[in-house]
Enzyme design. Structure first.
Site, short mmCIF file in Angstrom:
data_model
loop_
_atom_site.label_atom_id
_atom_site.label_comp_id
_atom_site.label_asym_id
_atom_site.label_seq_id
_atom_site.Cartn_x
_atom_site.Cartn_y
_atom_site.Cartn_z
N ASP A 95 146.78 -49.99 -72.21
CA ASP A 95 145.38 -49.63 -72.03
C ASP A 95 145.08 -48.45 -72.96
O ASP A 95 145.58 -47.35 -72.74
CB ASP A 95 145.17 -49.24 -70.55
N HIS A 96 144.28 -48.71 -73.98
CA HIS A 96 144.07 -47.69 -75.01
C HIS A 96 143.22 -46.52 -74.50
O HIS A 96 143.12 -45.47 -75.15
CB HIS A 96 143.41 -48.33 -76.25
N ARG A 97 142.63 -46.66 -73.31
CA ARG A 97 141.90 -45.51 -72.74
C ARG A 97 142.89 -44.44 -72.29
O ARG A 97 142.55 -43.27 -72.19
CB ARG A 97 141.06 -45.95 -71.52
#
Ligand code: CAO
Length: 265
Positions: A237-239
């Site tokens: 999850d790039h967040r």
């Protein structure tokens, strides 16, 4: 809000092109396939319907990136085969070794064992390293969770994975068997293929895909030598996780798989 407000809002939305964004996803148009040849309608099993909703939620909510890498498991495989040939203890597949190595890297990188708080304002770090593994069953995909992987031996993990996979295939997993994970592994190595892009098992933030190991030439500085290489695919999850952290994670994981003694240091 008056009746006219609602009507004019609905009219505006209907006039907008479908790609204009907003919360609603453009629907895939229904097709009458029977016009093109005979068809059969097969009801989806309950597990497939549940996992479809779960996978879709993750796919539309989580900005996924997949980091790929390769690990040299020549020495690990020699050790695994020798242990199995000795017949001393449970049968060891690659999965429990990979699970143990993941637990080690997860302890070092707490963001990978965290969840994003629902308001998006903080990270909830998980202290217990519970790891799920995808099991392919005739009823559909299920993900049983192994508790406290960091505190268990590879042999214990092998036994637990075999028991859970057997329970999964008999459709006997309880909801509790599938809850509480902080990271997942999807191993397709027993089947085949190279890299793939696993979908994060939200609210977890990362999942490791493992593909089939095969012999490949590796340059040792003077010549190519044949080594057994396993492809790894880490979706995240790039967040929550940056690309650099993901590359560090797979690099360390590959290092541990190449030489499990590093876990003792
Ligand atoms: N490369 C080469 N061989 C591998 C391997 C790899 N990466 N991973 C496993 N193998 C080998 C095993 O070592 C075993 O060989 P031996 O009998 O010679 O030791 C053989 O393949 C069969 O292993 P297995 O698949 O039965 O056991 P496992 O512990 O590796 O995996 C399980 C268990 C439950 C993960 C697996 O059976 C399974 O269901 N995999 C599918 C997961 C899946 O569907 N993922 C997709 C989810 S997203 O749609």
């Amino acid at each position: 809000i008056t009746r006219e407000d609602v009507q004019s809002y609905a009219k505006r939305r209907l006039q907008q092109p479908e790609s204009a964004g907003g919360g609603a996803l453009p629907a895939i148009p229904a097709v009458d396939f029977a016009k093109f040849g005979p068809v059969e309608t097969v009801p989806l099993p309950r597990i497939r319907k549940l996992s479809a909703a779960h996978l879709h939620r993750s796919w539309v909510n989580v900005p996924h990136v997949t980091q790929t890498d390769r690990a040299d498991i020549t020495d690990l495989e020699a050790f695994r085969k020798a242990r199995n040939a000795a017949g001393d203890g449970p049968k060891l597949t690659l999965l429990p070794f990979i699970m143990k190595a993941c637990a080690h890297v997860l302890r070092r990188y707490p963001d990978f064992r965290s969840a994003l708080a629902p308001d998006g304002e903080s990270l909830i770090r998980r202290e217990s390293v519970h790891i799920g593994f995808a099991a392919d069953t005739e009823h559909g995909l299920v993900v049983p969770v192994v508790r406290d992987v960091d505190q268990k031996s590879v042999s214990a993990l092998a036994e637990i994975c075999a028991e859970l996979a057997d329970k999964a295939r008999r459709g006997k997993l309880s909801p509790g068997d599938m809850q509480g994970g902080c990271f997942s592994i999807s191993s397709l190595g027993g089947i085949g293929g190279e890299h793939f892009t696993p979908i994060v098992n939200a609210p977890e933030v990362a999942i490791l895909g493992v593909s089939r190991a095969s012999m490949a030439p590796v340059w040792d500085g003077q010549s190519f030598i044949p080594r057994l290489i396993v492809p790894l695919s880490l979706s995240y999850d790039h967040r929550v996780i940056d690309g650099a952290a993901a590359a560090r994670f797979t690099t360390e994981l590959a290092g541990l798989l190449a030489d499990m003694r590093l876990m003792l240091l």
